[in-house]
Design an enzyme around this catalytic site. Structure first.
Site, PDB file in Angstrom:
ATOM      1  N   HIS A   1       0.724  -1.137  -0.065  1.00  0.00           N
ATOM      2  CA  HIS A   1      -0.049  -0.070  -0.100  1.00  0.00           C
ATOM      3  C   HIS A   1       0.857   1.241  -0.003  1.00  0.00           C
ATOM      4  O   HIS A   1       1.983   1.025   0.522  1.00  0.00           O
ATOM      5  CB  HIS A   1      -0.813  -0.243   1.219  1.00  0.00           C
ATOM      6  CG  HIS A   1      -1.753   0.932   1.294  1.00  0.00           C
ATOM      7  ND1 HIS A   1      -1.569   2.300   1.735  1.00  0.00           N
ATOM      8  CD2 HIS A   1      -3.244   0.813   1.224  1.00  0.00           C
ATOM      9  CE1 HIS A   1      -2.738   3.069   1.892  1.00  0.00           C
ATOM     10  NE2 HIS A   1      -3.671   1.963   1.557  1.00  0.00           N
TER      11      HIS A   1
ATOM     12  N   GLN B   1      -4.495  -5.380   6.827  1.00  0.00           N
ATOM     13  CA  GLN B   1      -5.704  -6.230   6.198  1.00  0.00           C
ATOM     14  C   GLN B   1      -5.716  -7.583   6.739  1.00  0.00           C
ATOM     15  O   GLN B   1      -6.269  -8.553   6.299  1.00  0.00           O
ATOM     16  CB  GLN B   1      -5.187  -6.265   4.540  1.00  0.00           C
ATOM     17  CG  GLN B   1      -5.498  -4.890   3.755  1.00  0.00           C
ATOM     18  CD  GLN B   1      -7.039  -4.433   3.903  1.00  0.00           C
ATOM     19  OE1 GLN B   1      -8.011  -5.163   3.967  1.00  0.00           O
ATOM     20  NE2 GLN B   1      -7.031  -3.092   3.569  1.00  0.00           N
TER      21      GLN B   1
ATOM     22  N   LYS C   1     -10.523  -0.751  10.421  1.00  0.00           N
ATOM     23  CA  LYS C   1     -10.756  -2.059   9.455  1.00  0.00           C
ATOM     24  C   LYS C   1     -10.806  -3.159  10.293  1.00  0.00           C
ATOM     25  O   LYS C   1     -11.296  -4.318   9.794  1.00  0.00           O
ATOM     26  CB  LYS C   1      -9.460  -2.172   8.547  1.00  0.00           C
ATOM     27  CG  LYS C   1      -9.135  -1.030   7.756  1.00  0.00           C
ATOM     28  CD  LYS C   1      -8.016  -1.130   7.032  1.00  0.00           C
ATOM     29  CE  LYS C   1      -7.183  -0.219   6.298  1.00  0.00           C
ATOM     30  NZ  LYS C   1      -8.045   0.294   4.969  1.00  0.00           N
TER      31      LYS C   1
ATOM     32  N   CYS D   1      -4.763   2.324  -3.954  1.00  0.00           N
ATOM     33  CA  CYS D   1      -3.320   2.928  -3.385  1.00  0.00           C
ATOM     34  C   CYS D   1      -2.288   2.044  -3.231  1.00  0.00           C
ATOM     35  O   CYS D   1      -1.370   1.789  -2.520  1.00  0.00           O
ATOM     36  CB  CYS D   1      -3.564   3.182  -1.581  1.00  0.00           C
ATOM     37  SG  CYS D   1      -4.737   4.563  -1.330  1.00  0.00           S
TER      38      CYS D   1
HETATM   39  N1  PLP Z   1      -1.661  -0.777   4.611  1.00  0.00           N
HETATM   40  C1  PLP Z   1      -2.431  -1.497   3.955  1.00  0.00           C
HETATM   41  C2  PLP Z   1      -2.317  -2.893   3.379  1.00  0.00           C
HETATM   42  C3  PLP Z   1      -3.946  -0.957   3.701  1.00  0.00           C
HETATM   43  O1  PLP Z   1      -4.878  -1.672   3.164  1.00  0.00           O
HETATM   44  C4  PLP Z   1      -4.263   0.372   4.378  1.00  0.00           C
HETATM   45  C5  PLP Z   1      -5.316   1.050   3.978  1.00  0.00           C
HETATM   46  O2  PLP Z   1      -6.205   0.343   3.070  1.00  0.00           O
HETATM   47  C6  PLP Z   1      -3.106   1.091   4.832  1.00  0.00           C
HETATM   48  C7  PLP Z   1      -1.991   0.383   4.906  1.00  0.00           C
HETATM   49  C8  PLP Z   1      -3.292   2.224   5.280  1.00  0.00           C
HETATM   50  O3  PLP Z   1      -4.358   2.361   6.407  1.00  0.00           O
HETATM   51  P1  PLP Z   1      -5.003   3.570   7.189  1.00  0.00           P
HETATM   52  O4  PLP Z   1      -5.266   4.518   5.899  1.00  0.00           O
HETATM   53  O5  PLP Z   1      -5.981   3.231   8.074  1.00  0.00           O
HETATM   54  O6  PLP Z   1      -3.855   4.385   8.006  1.00  0.00           O
END
Ligand code: PLP
Length: 406
Positions: free
Chosen positions: A123, A203, A226, A364
């Site tokens: 991500h 995730q 999440k 993302c």
């Molecule tokens: N890492 C992964 C694998 C994600 O799926 C996400 C969000 O979709 C994030 C990091 C970032 O999470 P957050 O936006 O809650 O900080």
């Protein structure tokens, strides 16, 4: 597997909502999950009954609120089986946890020319902080490539790890593909060379049992929202041996022991990394979410969601010209696809009008999309409150939309 899906659905008030006059079918759970009433109640209780700033107060409400916040920390500790509650640092979410690490860990342990190893399926929040660090400190960012099924090319690991590698930072489960990575193998290989490992569990915590001591990872990060909890709260788990040595991230109240104009001494763990008034309604909400997940059982959730994934795979496979992205052997309940040359945005928009919420775009994870040479995908991601009937609706509606586009 014993699961009362009607009862579970009734725990989530938002599932009674209609969109465009149709019952809501929500398949955007990888972006954020809905909240059960117990979480909503726990947050509202904070403000109704004991709202007060924590840690410093001598008065009754402050004590109650402090206990609730620290209880939540213990719930997180137990949930991921950390050795100590002071190894649980509350942050705003996964993104902030990784930024904390890319600042504090880097300030303490990294120098120009050192390498950080990530993967091609990360991500953006586990790419960009390290790129900023490349600019700031001259570190070098490397990545483990993936193959066409969306699995990491594990045989490249040995050649990517060398004596300059100072941190491995890998996602547990891909948000765009659903691939469950072999993180234990990665951790063991990195540790054989004395390299610490951070796992992005954004995730994963909502799908699979996490035991940070068994994994032996050095850091594990995730977001509350999440995991059926509130937004604005997340976790950085870190082994005491690293956190103790690491520089603080933000400066301010709470994180200090003494301050004078001659200098400052820092508070003990975990407070050293929690400057300012913490999000205590968020932590209490997260604690309630963990209780909720435990009341169903994470193994039960995992099994049920695997059934949903199987059902969706089977149903969607019947649509002509469908292409799946992420067909790894080990997968969580995330399914990414395209149909012919139809732009994902067009399908997503039409499904929305039918009451079905799915994600479209790059999720993302633009480097991953570049690898597959596509602008993005349609992504359906399932949670404990979803049903096979909802999936049938997705399949049927997607088929209709695809026909409309010819
Ligand atoms: N890492 C992964 C694998 C994600 O799926 C996400 C969000 O979709 C994030 C990091 C970032 O999470 P957050 O936006 O809650 O900080």
């Amino acid at each position: 597997m014993n699961i009362d899906i009607d009862k579970i659905r009734s725990d989530f008030p938002i599932l009674n909502e209609e969109v465009y006059g149709k019952p809501l079918v929500y398949f955007d759970n990888a972006a954020t999950t809905h909240k059960p009433q117990v979480v909503i109640d726990a947050i509202s209780e904070v403000y109704k009954k004991y709202n007060s700033n924590i840690h410093r107060g001598v008065h009754y409400l402050s004590n109650v609120c402090t206990h609730a916040h620290e209880d939540a920390r213990k719930k997180v500790q137990e949930f991921i089986n950390a050795a100590h509650s002071h190894e649980i640092i509350f942050t705003r979410g996964t993104t902030e946890s990784i930024n904390l690490l890319s600042t504090s860990f880097a300030d303490t342990f990294l120098k120009e020319g050192d390498e950080v190893l990530i993967s091609q399926m990360e991500h953006h929040s586990n790419i960009v902080p390290w790129q900023l660090l490349e600019k700031r400190k001259g570190i070098v960012l490397k990545y483990i490539p993936i193959n066409k099924t969306g699995e990491l090319e594990m045989d490249k690991l040995d050649s990517l790890i060398n004596d300059k590698t100072k941190l491995v930072a890998i996602t547990h489960i891909s948000n765009a593909l659903g691939t469950i990575n072999r993180i234990k193998t990665i951790i063991d290989k990195a540790h054989a060379e004395d390299i610490p490992v951070m796992i992005d569990g954004a995730q994963a915590v909502q799908h699979v049992k996490i035991d940070v001591q068994e994994l032996d990872c050095d850091f594990y990060v995730f977001s509350g929202h999440k995991l059926y909890g509130p937004t604005g709260i997340g976790v950085l788990y870190g082994k005491e041996k690293w956190l103790d040595k690491m520089q603080p991230y933000h400066g301010g109240g709470e994180m200090i022991k003494t301050v004078s104009f001659e200098g400052t001494t820092f508070n003990e763990l975990p407070f050293k990394f929690e400057a300012g008034t913490p999000d205590f309604s968020g932590s209490v909400g997260l604690g309630a979410a963990i209780d909720y997940v435990k009341s169903i059982g994470i193994e039960v959730i995992d099994q049920y969601e695997k059934k949903l994934l199987e059902h969706a795979n089977k149903g969607l496979s019947s649509i002509p010209n469908i292409r799946f992205f992420g067909t790894a052997k080990e997968k969580a309940s995330v399914i990414s696809f395209l149909i012919g040359d139809i732009h994902p945005f067009d399908i997503g928009t039409m499904l929305d009008k039918m009451g079905i919420a799915i994600r479209t775009g790059h999720h993302c994870a633009q480097p991953l999309m570049q690898y597959f040479n596509i602008p993005g995908t349609l992504r359906a991601s399932f949670a404990i409150y979803n049903t096979k009937e909802e999936i049938d609706k997705l399949v049927e509606s997607t088929q209709r939309v695809a026909q409309l586009f010819g």
